[in-house]
Design a protein around this motif. Structure first.
Motif, PDB file in Angstrom:
ATOM      1  N   ASP A 128      -4.770   2.993  -1.319  1.00  0.00           N
ATOM      2  CA  ASP A 128      -4.051   3.179  -2.563  1.00  0.00           C
ATOM      3  C   ASP A 128      -2.900   2.178  -2.610  1.00  0.00           C
ATOM      4  O   ASP A 128      -2.133   2.087  -1.660  1.00  0.00           O
ATOM      5  N   ARG A 161      -9.196  -8.216  -5.102  1.00  0.00           N
ATOM      6  CA  ARG A 161      -7.972  -7.729  -5.772  1.00  0.00           C
ATOM      7  C   ARG A 161      -8.193  -6.282  -6.196  1.00  0.00           C
ATOM      8  O   ARG A 161      -9.313  -5.894  -6.534  1.00  0.00           O
ATOM      9  N   ASP A 162      -7.112  -5.505  -6.233  1.00  0.00           N
ATOM     10  CA  ASP A 162      -7.230  -4.101  -6.633  1.00  0.00           C
ATOM     11  C   ASP A 162      -7.534  -3.997  -8.135  1.00  0.00           C
ATOM     12  O   ASP A 162      -7.507  -4.996  -8.851  1.00  0.00           O
ATOM     13  N   LEU A 181       0.852  -1.187   0.000  1.00  0.00           N
ATOM     14  CA  LEU A 181       0.000   0.000   0.000  1.00  0.00           C
ATOM     15  C   LEU A 181       0.892   1.242   0.000  1.00  0.00           C
ATOM     16  O   LEU A 181       1.963   1.241   0.622  1.00  0.00           O
ATOM     17  N   GLN A 222     -11.405  -5.632  -8.378  1.00  0.00           N
ATOM     18  CA  GLN A 222     -12.418  -4.832  -7.672  1.00  0.00           C
ATOM     19  C   GLN A 222     -13.770  -5.528  -7.573  1.00  0.00           C
ATOM     20  O   GLN A 222     -14.814  -4.890  -7.569  1.00  0.00           O
ATOM     21  N   TYR A 239      -2.939  -4.783  -4.180  1.00  0.00           N
ATOM     22  CA  TYR A 239      -3.313  -5.770  -3.167  1.00  0.00           C
ATOM     23  C   TYR A 239      -4.164  -6.898  -3.733  1.00  0.00           C
ATOM     24  O   TYR A 239      -4.985  -6.707  -4.612  1.00  0.00           O
ATOM     25  N   PHE A 298     -11.897   0.663  -1.770  1.00  0.00           N
ATOM     26  CA  PHE A 298     -11.405   0.982  -3.116  1.00  0.00           C
ATOM     27  C   PHE A 298     -11.027   2.456  -3.215  1.00  0.00           C
ATOM     28  O   PHE A 298     -10.094   2.820  -3.922  1.00  0.00           O
TER      29      PHE A 298
END
Lengths: 248, 299
Positions: free
Chosen positions: B232, B249-250, B180, B292, B235, B228
């Motif tokens: 930032d 998941r990002d 992060l 996401q 991940y 979300f």
């Protein structure tokens, strides 16, 4: 059937056209290093024309760096970088592929029967990558001349900065398709969530329909080329534009 | 780089074998995380009015019998039971977990409380996943679901405290593959609410953020979706509560994850090679979680 198609479209001499001598590697009892050292150093002298790989179980770097016309069949799921840097070989994964399948391929043909993880075909210079299922994000990133045919959909940022080559997407595409494209061309059949900067739709020409037909036939996908749209670079990012105020 | 594993057993007949099924998953992720490993295992909750507290002793030699005698003297009306292995123990008590944690901090500062709740036991340490699995006899663990992690540190020190899973509150844990970029912003947001941090690790910030959102009334998917906008970085997160696993998941999905689902179990891993030994995996439904999108499974 498949061999005829491969012969007809010039992705290298199909090894199966020659007398077939098969060698099997069971990765439950052999290491990937043993497999790859055979492929790199012993294959040509051995006269083997087909290599079968069982129990891949997600191992990394299976059949990387092959530089010979050989058929390789992987029965199961492969991990990172399967068939990376491939030259001349025809590789079939009867399962899913991990990240970076066929990355930096130079020639030959790689077929993934299941889905492919991120960055499939990244930086590939030649040959053809066929993914029968979906491809994840960044499929064909920095493509440098290879062809990619995806039977399913592709994730976001696919064909990012793709320089040369062709990409046929039979399903949908995620965000930022073709962002900062150079001279690669994308053909897409389904919905595109969004185009990336400098990518634009263009009219399909007779040559485009022919290209799509050739690649669909090679992959064995039964769609009409008429269903596809062409995406290419608007070439507005090729030169610095001080008036653009960083708005692209 | 790190490795993530998770396993939720839908079939009660498999629950006595949770540890056996999981150990090859954890060891399979050794190349992704050779410096530390840990796991949180969730089992049937202890009886009403009881709590479990996982305690870690680090390098110090602890006489666990003396420890429990001292607790009994300090909390005369409370019940205590202890199950210790190596430098780790799970304490079951009728006393309030907060009071026990305060007492440990004051009178046994060499000990670290790893988790508290009614379902969770937590183990984490430095070493290879294989060494840690053997040290704490992970193969013998039973339960409904678990969250495991193998660590290759990239942003903070290699210590047992920096190993994953991280916990916050009761019966909640999180493991992370990625990094992060705004953990200090999260800390500055949470500290005014009285939330305290034990390490400088980025994952701890995410763990305490989500646990705070759960206490504020979000359910787990809602808390993750709120993240979300607030978190930032890169991940893949896997979270465990007393009755569910959640995976996300990002937007860039740089960190891998794959899920295998059968009628008997849901198994999550960074890579398929950690799932290849599971019974029935060849016919399991296999998929990579989309960016996401929040995936959750209940026991």
């Amino acid at each position: 059937m498949e061999d005829l198609r491969q012969t007809a479209t010039g992705y290298g001499l199909p090894a199966t056209a020659r007398k077939e001598a098969i060698r099997t590697f069971d990765l439950a009892t052999h290491t990937v290093r043993e497999l790859n050292q055979f492929l790199h150093k012993e294959l040509v002298a051995s006269g083997v024309t087909k290599v079968m790989v069982s129990n891949p179980d997600g191992a990394h770097s299976i059949a990387c760096g092959v530089n010979a016309p050989v058929d390789i069949e992987i029965n199961g799921h492969a991990g990172y970088y399967v068939a990376g840097m491939n030259k001349h070989a025809h590789v079939v994964v009867n399962g899913n592929a991990g990240p970076g399948a066929a990355e930096n391929m130079m020639s030959g043909l790689v077929r993934v029967r299941g889905f492919a993880s991120t960055s499939a075909g990244a930086s590939a210079r030649g040959g053809c990558l066929i993914i029968e299922g979906d491809a994840s994000l960044r499929c064909g990133i920095s493509l440098k001349g290879a062809d990619i045919v995806v039977g399913g959909s592709v994730g976001s940022f696919s064909a990012f900065m793709a320089q040369a080559g062709r990409m046929v997407i039979c399903g949908d595409a995620g965000d930022a398709l073709g962002d900062s494209l150079y001279e690669a061309v994308i053909y897409v059949r389904g919905e595109v969530k969004s185009l990336g900067a400098d990518a634009r739709y263009e009219e399909m020409t007779a040559a485009d329909f022919g290209t799509v037909k050739q690649l669909l036939d090679l992959a064995g996908f039964d769609y009409s080329p008429q269903e596809f749209r062409r995406i290419a670079s608007a070439r507005q990012l090729y030169h610095w534009n001080a008036d653009a105020q960083q708005e692209y | 780089m790190c490795g993530i594993v998770g396993l939720l057993l839908k079939n009660p007949a498999l629950r006595p074998h949770l540890g056996e099924l999981m150990v090859p998953m954890l060891i399979g992720m050794t190349e992704r995380g050779p410096d530390s490993a840990g796991l949180a295992v969730f089992s049937q909750p202890v009886g009403d009015s009881l709590f479990k507290i996982s305690v870690y002793a680090g390098e110090s030699k602890v006489d666990w019998n003396a420890f429990i005698d001292a607790l009994r003297a300090a909390f005369a009306t409370a019940q205590f039971q202890i199950r210790a292995i190596a430098n780790h123990a799970v304490l079951t008590t009728s006393a309030a977990p907060d009071a026990i944690e305060e007492w440990i901090e004051k009178y046994r500062p060499a000990l670290t409380v790893l988790s508290a709740g009614r379902s969770i036991d937590l183990y984490k340490d430095t070493g290879t996943p294989g060494e840690i699995a053997a040290r704490y006899e992970f193969a013998k663990l039973q339960g409904t679901h678990l969250v495991g992690h193998t660590r290759m540190a990239t942003e903070s020190a290699v210590t047992p405290a920096h190993a994953h899973p991280f916990t916050a509150g009761h019966d909640f844990c999180l493991v992370h593959n990625g990094s992060l970029s705004n953990p200090y912003m999260l800390r500055r947001k949470l500290e005014p609410f009285g939330i305290t941090f034990e390490t400088d690790n980025d994952t701890e910030a995410a763990c305490r953020y989500f646990e705070w959102r759960l206490r504020e009334g979000d359910d787990l998917p809602a808390a993750v979706r709120r993240g979300f906008a607030e978190l930032d970085g890169f991940y893949t997160f896997l979270m465990g509560t007393d009755d569910q696993l959640a995976l996300v998941r990002d937007a860039f999905a740089c960190k891998p994850a794959i899920v295998a689902e059968t009628d008997d179990y849901v198994a999550v891993s960074s890579e398929f090679r950690s799932l290849a030994h599971l019974p029935g995996v060849r016919t399991a439904k296999l998929f990579e979680p989309k960016p996401q999108e929040v995936y959750s499974w209940r026991i």
